[in-house]
Motif scaffolding. Structure first.
Motif, short mmCIF file in Angstrom:
data_model
loop_
_atom_site.label_atom_id
_atom_site.label_comp_id
_atom_site.label_asym_id
_atom_site.label_seq_id
_atom_site.Cartn_x
_atom_site.Cartn_y
_atom_site.Cartn_z
N LEU A 70 -0.73 -1.12 -17.65
CA LEU A 70 0.20 -2.23 -17.76
C LEU A 70 1.42 -1.92 -16.91
O LEU A 70 2.27 -1.11 -17.27
N LEU A 161 7.04 -0.48 -23.69
CA LEU A 161 6.08 -1.53 -24.01
C LEU A 161 4.80 -0.87 -24.50
O LEU A 161 4.55 0.30 -24.22
N GLY A 162 4.02 -1.63 -25.25
CA GLY A 162 2.78 -1.08 -25.79
C GLY A 162 1.57 -1.58 -25.05
O GLY A 162 1.27 -1.13 -23.96
N HIS A 163 0.90 -2.56 -25.63
CA HIS A 163 -0.30 -3.07 -24.98
C HIS A 163 -0.13 -4.55 -24.63
O HIS A 163 0.80 -5.20 -25.09
N ALA A 164 -1.05 -5.03 -23.81
CA ALA A 164 -1.07 -6.44 -23.46
C ALA A 164 -2.50 -6.94 -23.52
O ALA A 164 -3.43 -6.21 -23.16
#
Lengths: 230, 230
Positions: A70, A161-164
């Motif tokens: 990401l 940020l983590g996941h998308a």
């Protein structure tokens, strides 16, 4: 198809200069017409140019955009050139219901940003971004011309940020997008929809609709085999 | 863009029936023309139909094809219908040099298969497959109409597939692909190039060029944030 194999060779840097029609006929063991059709496709895609006397030459390579990691565009292409953004719109809006639901908005307000993104002097992507207001409103005070939204979100939220989750489609360029991206109306574009979450709160904060020029960018990914199950 | 948000709602099953122009104008807070443009795009994409008196209705939803898990089409869509294949070509060929290199072929021979793939009665994908001969030649003896190549490769090799590297592009449908896929020439297609490896030997065995109808299929993926690095 011949065009697919050649496109990949250009992409990998295996074909960098002149293409010889006769050598291609022998290599692919197909007719002259088939090779010419393939070269016409690649010409249309602006990867090669054909001229009398000069012959057929590779003129462009696509850039890789990884789907696994990401990253913002500036991070992704930092080895290839300077990414800068023309901000068309950046303002607080009443979000459409579908956007409000996906971003779990309480009062249906979201920050809306429309950016045309350049790699050096070439427009490569037209991005529409909806942000949750607690991060989006502070973000409007930052330099959006020279920074990825991802980087700014991490600065403002104070965490990574983590996941998308992402959806990839192929769409015809509408006249508005085509004009901005400097391509013909109706040209095939990659449309990437991406909903990005904060790592520590795992809440969705950033919903983007990204139209990328497929003649300049291709998406890369890796998949692993899982047991197919019942 | 309005069309993008609506497309996603249709895709998620949030919009299943009639679309009301006035409600959309209020929800998106845009002009009637903007809504009409969006509906025209979705009509063009054959997701909705508009008719006098009857109004505007959702008529199709796209199917998800996961990019994370490595699955054949029959495995992927087993909840949605029956996948069957029309085999156009299936034979041993002299592989073009670029294919030979990617499949690490010793004597440049590969099995070449061209299949038109249907979900129930609708063509959704046109697949070109190059296989290494030690697995591809035995595979030609199997029922290619009703099985995924992945399943057959695992049967023949006696072990599971491992990973695949993939490239996704958006391309205009050439006349040949368009005719087979029953869409207009020039329509945007997803082109997925996929190189699949055997798990236990980690050698490449299967190189595919898959053209998918983007009006019927979209690709899904998940990405995780990594530290951006230097």
């Amino acid at each position: 198809m011949v065009a697919d194999v050649l496109r990949r060779q250009i992409h990998d840097g295996d074909l960098t200069d002149a293409l010889d029609e006769r050598a291609l006929i022998a290599d692919f063991n197909v007719s002259r017409n088939t090779i010419r059709d393939a070269l016409a496709i690649l010409t249309e895609e602006r990867l090669i140019e054909r001229a009398p006397r000069v012959g057929t030459h590779v003129v462009a390579r696509k850039l890789d955009h990884g789907l696994d990691a990401l990253q913002g565009l500036k991070e992704t292409f930092r080895m290839h050139g300077e990414v800068r953004n023309t901000v068309k719109i950046a303002t607080l809006v009443d979000a459409p219901r579908a956007v409000a639901r996906r971003l779990q908005l309480v009062d249906a307000q979201a920050v809306y940003i429309e950016r045309l993104r350049y790699l050096d002097d070439e427009p490569i992507s037209l991005d529409i971004t909806y942000l949750v207001p607690d991060l989006g409103i502070p973000l409007l005070e930052h330099d959006l011309e020279n920074n990825d939204v991802f980087t700014l979100l991490e600065q403002i939220s104070g965490g990574p940020l983590g996941h998308a989750t992402m959806t990839v489609e192929a769409v015809d360029a509408d006249p508005h997008s085509a004009a901005h991206l400097e391509i013909g109306s109706g040209t095939s574009l990659l449309l990437l929809e991406r909903l990005t979450h904060l790592a520590h709160e795992s809440r969705p904060v950033d919903l983007e609709y990204i139209r990328m020029r497929s003649d300049r960018v291709c998406l890369r990914s890796t998949a692993r085999r899982e047991v197919a199950g019942s």
